[in-house]
Design an enzyme around this catalytic site. Structure first.
Site, PDB file in Angstrom:
ATOM      1  N   THR A 145      10.777  -0.216 -13.327  1.00  0.00           N
ATOM      2  CA  THR A 145       9.825  -0.125 -14.431  1.00  0.00           C
ATOM      3  C   THR A 145       9.363   1.307 -14.661  1.00  0.00           C
ATOM      4  OG1 THR A 145       7.621  -0.808 -15.140  1.00  0.00           O
ATOM      5  CG2 THR A 145       7.969  -0.705 -12.790  1.00  0.00           C
ATOM      6  N   SER A 187      -0.778  -1.419 -10.853  1.00  0.00           N
ATOM      7  CA  SER A 187      -1.083  -2.812 -10.490  1.00  0.00           C
ATOM      8  C   SER A 187      -0.312  -3.118  -9.215  1.00  0.00           C
ATOM      9  CB  SER A 187      -0.626  -3.774 -11.597  1.00  0.00           C
ATOM     10  OG  SER A 187       0.795  -3.844 -11.634  1.00  0.00           O
ATOM     11  N   TYR A 189       1.814  -5.471  -8.917  1.00  0.00           N
ATOM     12  CA  TYR A 189       3.226  -5.630  -9.344  1.00  0.00           C
ATOM     13  C   TYR A 189       3.936  -4.275  -9.415  1.00  0.00           C
ATOM     14  CZ  TYR A 189       6.886  -5.151 -12.771  1.00  0.00           C
ATOM     15  OH  TYR A 189       8.032  -4.746 -13.393  1.00  0.00           O
ATOM     16  N   LYS A 193       7.305  -2.211  -7.202  1.00  0.00           N
ATOM     17  CA  LYS A 193       8.478  -1.496  -7.733  1.00  0.00           C
ATOM     18  C   LYS A 193       8.582  -0.096  -7.120  1.00  0.00           C
ATOM     19  CE  LYS A 193       9.984  -4.564 -10.707  1.00  0.00           C
ATOM     20  NZ  LYS A 193      11.336  -5.094 -10.834  1.00  0.00           N
TER      21      LYS A 193
HETATM   22  P1  NAD Z   1      10.978 -13.214 -15.695  1.00  0.00           P
HETATM   23  O1  NAD Z   1       9.810 -13.602 -14.871  1.00  0.00           O
HETATM   24  O2  NAD Z   1      11.169 -13.850 -17.014  1.00  0.00           O
HETATM   25  O3  NAD Z   1      12.335 -13.440 -14.862  1.00  0.00           O
HETATM   26  C1  NAD Z   1      12.441 -13.242 -13.481  1.00  0.00           C
HETATM   27  C2  NAD Z   1      13.327 -14.337 -12.927  1.00  0.00           C
HETATM   28  O4  NAD Z   1      13.477 -14.136 -11.521  1.00  0.00           O
HETATM   29  C3  NAD Z   1      12.717 -15.729 -13.117  1.00  0.00           C
HETATM   30  O5  NAD Z   1      13.661 -16.600 -13.703  1.00  0.00           O
HETATM   31  C4  NAD Z   1      12.334 -16.157 -11.714  1.00  0.00           C
HETATM   32  O6  NAD Z   1      12.435 -17.566 -11.521  1.00  0.00           O
HETATM   33  C5  NAD Z   1      13.328 -15.375 -10.850  1.00  0.00           C
HETATM   34  N1  NAD Z   1      12.832 -15.077  -9.501  1.00  0.00           N
HETATM   35  C6  NAD Z   1      11.663 -14.484  -9.149  1.00  0.00           C
HETATM   36  N2  NAD Z   1      11.570 -14.403  -7.819  1.00  0.00           N
HETATM   37  C7  NAD Z   1      12.711 -14.958  -7.310  1.00  0.00           C
HETATM   38  C8  NAD Z   1      13.181 -15.184  -5.987  1.00  0.00           C
HETATM   39  N3  NAD Z   1      12.452 -14.858  -4.902  1.00  0.00           N
HETATM   40  N4  NAD Z   1      14.394 -15.762  -5.833  1.00  0.00           N
HETATM   41  C9  NAD Z   1      15.138 -16.113  -6.914  1.00  0.00           C
HETATM   42  N5  NAD Z   1      14.730 -15.944  -8.177  1.00  0.00           N
HETATM   43  C10 NAD Z   1      13.519 -15.369  -8.369  1.00  0.00           C
HETATM   44  O7  NAD Z   1      10.924 -11.628 -15.816  1.00  0.00           O
HETATM   45  P2  NAD Z   1      11.710 -10.670 -16.830  1.00  0.00           P
HETATM   46  O8  NAD Z   1      10.789 -10.289 -17.904  1.00  0.00           O
HETATM   47  O9  NAD Z   1      13.039 -11.240 -17.141  1.00  0.00           O
HETATM   48  O10 NAD Z   1      11.896  -9.397 -15.902  1.00  0.00           O
HETATM   49  C11 NAD Z   1      13.058  -9.256 -15.095  1.00  0.00           C
HETATM   50  C12 NAD Z   1      12.995  -7.952 -14.338  1.00  0.00           C
HETATM   51  O11 NAD Z   1      12.906  -6.880 -15.248  1.00  0.00           O
HETATM   52  C13 NAD Z   1      11.786  -7.873 -13.413  1.00  0.00           C
HETATM   53  O12 NAD Z   1      12.150  -7.346 -12.176  1.00  0.00           O
HETATM   54  C14 NAD Z   1      10.853  -6.938 -14.147  1.00  0.00           C
HETATM   55  O13 NAD Z   1      10.097  -6.218 -13.239  1.00  0.00           O
HETATM   56  C15 NAD Z   1      11.791  -6.054 -14.944  1.00  0.00           C
HETATM   57  N6  NAD Z   1      11.158  -5.563 -16.168  1.00  0.00           N
HETATM   58  C16 NAD Z   1      10.744  -6.437 -17.140  1.00  0.00           C
HETATM   59  C17 NAD Z   1      10.132  -5.933 -18.281  1.00  0.00           C
HETATM   60  C18 NAD Z   1       9.610  -6.823 -19.371  1.00  0.00           C
HETATM   61  O14 NAD Z   1       8.965  -6.303 -20.320  1.00  0.00           O
HETATM   62  N7  NAD Z   1       9.849  -8.117 -19.336  1.00  0.00           N
HETATM   63  C19 NAD Z   1       9.974  -4.544 -18.436  1.00  0.00           C
HETATM   64  C20 NAD Z   1      10.405  -3.696 -17.423  1.00  0.00           C
HETATM   65  C21 NAD Z   1      11.003  -4.228 -16.296  1.00  0.00           C
HETATM   66  N1  USQ Z   2      -2.405  -4.720 -23.832  1.00  0.00           N
HETATM   67  C1  USQ Z   2      -3.283  -4.869 -24.890  1.00  0.00           C
HETATM   68  N2  USQ Z   2      -3.426  -6.094 -25.414  1.00  0.00           N
HETATM   69  C2  USQ Z   2      -2.746  -7.185 -24.965  1.00  0.00           C
HETATM   70  C3  USQ Z   2      -1.836  -7.026 -23.905  1.00  0.00           C
HETATM   71  C4  USQ Z   2      -1.699  -5.778 -23.362  1.00  0.00           C
HETATM   72  O1  USQ Z   2      -3.910  -3.913 -25.337  1.00  0.00           O
HETATM   73  O2  USQ Z   2      -2.931  -8.274 -25.517  1.00  0.00           O
HETATM   74  C5  USQ Z   2      -2.209  -3.379 -23.251  1.00  0.00           C
HETATM   75  C6  USQ Z   2      -2.396  -3.319 -21.750  1.00  0.00           C
HETATM   76  O3  USQ Z   2      -3.765  -3.161 -21.404  1.00  0.00           O
HETATM   77  C7  USQ Z   2      -1.515  -2.146 -21.385  1.00  0.00           C
HETATM   78  C8  USQ Z   2      -0.374  -2.228 -22.395  1.00  0.00           C
HETATM   79  O4  USQ Z   2      -0.851  -3.030 -23.468  1.00  0.00           O
HETATM   80  O5  USQ Z   2      -2.190  -0.951 -21.616  1.00  0.00           O
HETATM   81  C9  USQ Z   2       0.906  -2.819 -21.862  1.00  0.00           C
HETATM   82  O6  USQ Z   2       0.659  -4.107 -21.328  1.00  0.00           O
HETATM   83  P1  USQ Z   2       1.855  -5.164 -21.196  1.00  0.00           P
HETATM   84  O7  USQ Z   2       1.290  -6.420 -20.640  1.00  0.00           O
HETATM   85  O8  USQ Z   2       2.622  -5.228 -22.460  1.00  0.00           O
HETATM   86  O9  USQ Z   2       2.823  -4.433 -20.155  1.00  0.00           O
HETATM   87  P2  USQ Z   2       2.735  -4.205 -18.573  1.00  0.00           P
HETATM   88  O10 USQ Z   2       1.586  -4.895 -17.973  1.00  0.00           O
HETATM   89  O11 USQ Z   2       2.845  -2.751 -18.343  1.00  0.00           O
HETATM   90  O12 USQ Z   2       4.027  -4.914 -18.020  1.00  0.00           O
HETATM   91  C10 USQ Z   2       5.238  -5.122 -18.769  1.00  0.00           C
HETATM   92  C11 USQ Z   2       6.090  -6.098 -18.000  1.00  0.00           C
HETATM   93  C12 USQ Z   2       6.467  -5.493 -16.643  1.00  0.00           C
HETATM   94  C13 USQ Z   2       7.150  -4.157 -16.890  1.00  0.00           C
HETATM   95  C14 USQ Z   2       6.268  -3.231 -17.706  1.00  0.00           C
HETATM   96  C15 USQ Z   2       7.012  -1.982 -18.139  1.00  0.00           C
HETATM   97  O13 USQ Z   2       5.391  -7.342 -17.815  1.00  0.00           O
HETATM   98  O14 USQ Z   2       7.352  -6.379 -15.961  1.00  0.00           O
HETATM   99  O15 USQ Z   2       7.439  -3.546 -15.659  1.00  0.00           O
HETATM  100  O16 USQ Z   2       5.913  -3.890 -18.946  1.00  0.00           O
HETATM  101  S1  USQ Z   2       5.999  -0.585 -18.148  1.00  0.00           S
HETATM  102  O17 USQ Z   2       4.759  -0.891 -18.853  1.00  0.00           O
HETATM  103  O18 USQ Z   2       6.721   0.469 -18.816  1.00  0.00           O
HETATM  104  O19 USQ Z   2       5.719  -0.279 -16.769  1.00  0.00           O
END
Ligand code: NAD
Ligand code: USQ
Length: 406
Positions: A145, A187, A189, A193
């Site tokens: 991330t 956070s 989370y 990472k």
């Molecule tokens: P998601 O929660 O939709 O998908 C994650 C999947 O992993 C789920 O299907 C869950 O069941 C599975 N999982 C979790 N723990 C597990 C375990 N111990 N064993 C087997 N399966 C497991 O999340 P996503 O949005 O698809 O994100 C995927 C990855 O990408 C994450 O690592 C997240 O940190 C990263 N990421 C997501 C975003 C975003 O905006 N969604 C942004 C940046 C990075």
């Molecule tokens: N935010 C608002 N209003 C909302 C929701 C969020 O103002 O209703 C703000 C938050 O306070 C924050 C920003 O928007 O400042 C981003 O929040 P987000 O929930 O869209 O993103 P974040 O919590 O950072 O997490 C998401 C994914 C995570 C990934 C990350 C990428 O859930 O898995 O790692 O984006 S990054 O932000 O680049 O680290």
């Protein structure tokens, strides 16, 4: 290639598995379905109607003739099962999405904090350890991330791709070094990472593992060409206060006529990428793995940066929805600059989908189409970063539903 997609039932993993399968790869999804269980725990559902994993895979076969395998395995707790799977399936590469990925969920309470750390850190470590024990040369592509860098650490200087050049003062003069960019998680989370990054550095150095860490920004959008082929293949769309990410939340809120929930001033600048680009980036990373002995390759997987308030204004202009500036439930800078280097993916042929291209389509095809499935009581973010922080009241009672005027 023979590829395991860990977390392949999730928001990023499912469309990636389909994209790789459509491109001719032999794909097996490994997922313990924990994300679906967390939906039950939170009493929410994806805005889009997602099918069971078995139905999804059967539909993919019916529509395209391509087969995807599925193994239900907990990466963090079933090390023996994972090792056996690696040895039996002998993958060329593993794409690792399988982590608890919501920052608000990770801050809910001590149980969620401990679960997030145990799940994410043990899962990643089991994978690294298992590959070493298998004796196989399996490349890893991990979804990290942008949040590992934190926001505002280096002011307006562009964030480099993973490594930072520094001058170290020594008694005989300065020496130049490249170090992993300082970690500054916002956070629990995001902290997991940053721990993943250290494990990658160690296993690459000690065991020669070939690892690519994709520092991805906030993913928006829902569909890819493959998930749009049939409604049974539709991707998930989270909108609730824990898992919904900001732009998708605004799109859905606009469809309901719910005020757009800006936290604080809206001055937070974040990096974004469309889900269609996520799947392409993973494919590009798989095709360009590092050599044995190389340090982990880091790519910044982002295409655009925006302030949260700017996004709200954009969606508001497009749809006529009001903006609500709410108390921020998170501890984060109220305003920050963010400039990100993403030269590596652009050089390897990524052609980004921009907000201006995808926003209207998303608002109409997903936000409006599935708005009736939304539970408005789940919209406000209730998870606070420390006890005593303020959350907001439900807003829907104060504002009647309006129609979207795209
Ligand atoms: P998601 O929660 O939709 O998908 C994650 C999947 O992993 C789920 O299907 C869950 O069941 C599975 N999982 C979790 N723990 C597990 C375990 N111990 N064993 C087997 N399966 C497991 O999340 P996503 O949005 O698809 O994100 C995927 C990855 O990408 C994450 O690592 C997240 O940190 C990263 N990421 C997501 C975003 C975003 O905006 N969604 C942004 C940046 C990075
Ligand atoms: N935010 C608002 N209003 C909302 C929701 C969020 O103002 O209703 C703000 C938050 O306070 C924050 C920003 O928007 O400042 C981003 O929040 P987000 O929930 O869209 O993103 P974040 O919590 O950072 O997490 C998401 C994914 C995570 C990934 C990350 C990428 O859930 O898995 O790692 O984006 S990054 O932000 O680049 O680290």
């Amino acid at each position: 290639m023979n590829i395991l997609v860990l977390g392949g039932d999730g928001f990023c993993g499912w469309p990636t598995a389909l994209h790789l399968s459509a491109a001719g790869h032999d794909v097996t999804i490994v997922d313990n379905l924990s994300r679906r269980r967390i939906d039950d725990e939170l009493g929410v559902e994806s805005l889009t109607p997602i099918r069971s994993i078995d139905e999804r895979i059967a539909a993919w076969h019916e529509v395209t003739g391509c087969s995807i395998g599925y193994v239900n395995l907990d990466l963090a707790r079933d090390y023996d099962g994972l090792l056996a799977l690696l040895v039996e399936s002998r993958p060329d590469a593993v794409v690792h999405f399988a982590e608890q990925r919501a920052a608000p969920y990770s801050m809910r309470d001590s149980r969620a904090k401990r679960y997030t750390v145990d799940n994410n850190v043990s899962g990643t470590h089991n994978l690294l350890c298992g590959i070493v024990e298998s004796g196989l040369d399996i490349a890893i592509v991990h979804l990290g991330t942008m949040g590992v860098y934190g926001y505002g650490w280096s002011g307006s200087a562009p964030i480099p791709e993973g490594y930072l050049s520094v001058q170290v003062a020594t008694p005989t003069g300065d020496v130049e070094r490249e170090i992993l960019h300082p970690a500054n998680p916002g956070s629990i989370y995001h902290m997991t990472k940053t721990l993943d990054q250290l494990m990658f550095a160690f296993y690459a150095k000690n065991d020669g593992l070939r690892i690519t860490d994709l520092h991805q920004g906030i993913v928006w959008g829902t569909q890819t060409p493959q998930t749009a082929l049939d409604e049974r293949l539709i991707n998930r769309f989270d909108y609730d206060g824990d898992y919904g990410t900001v732009l998708n939340r605004f799109i859905m809120q606009a469809a309901l006529g719910h005020p757009l929930t800006v936290h604080g001033t809206g001055g937070q600048t974040r990096a974004f990428i469309h889900i269609r680009d996520t799947v392409r980036c993973v494919e590009i990373a798989l095709a360009h793995p590092p050599e044995r002995g190389d340090r982990p390759a880091v790519f910044n997987q982002v295409t655009e940066t925006y302030r949260v308030g700017e996004l709200a204004e954009l969606v508001s202009r497009l749809t006529g929805t009001k903006i609500a500036y709410l108390p921020n439930p998170r501890k984060e800078a109220s305003v920050n600059e963010l400039s990100v280097t993403n030269d590596r993916f652009l050089a390897l042929g990524l052609e980004p989908t921009t907000l201006s291209q995808g926003l209207v389509e998303e608002t109409l095809e997903i936000g409006q189409k599935y708005a009736s499935r939304a539970d408005v009581t789940k919209i406000i973010a209730r998870s606070v970063w420390t006890a005593g922080m303020e959350t907001s009241p439900d807003l829907m009672e104060q504002t009647p539903t309006t129609s979207v005027v795209v």
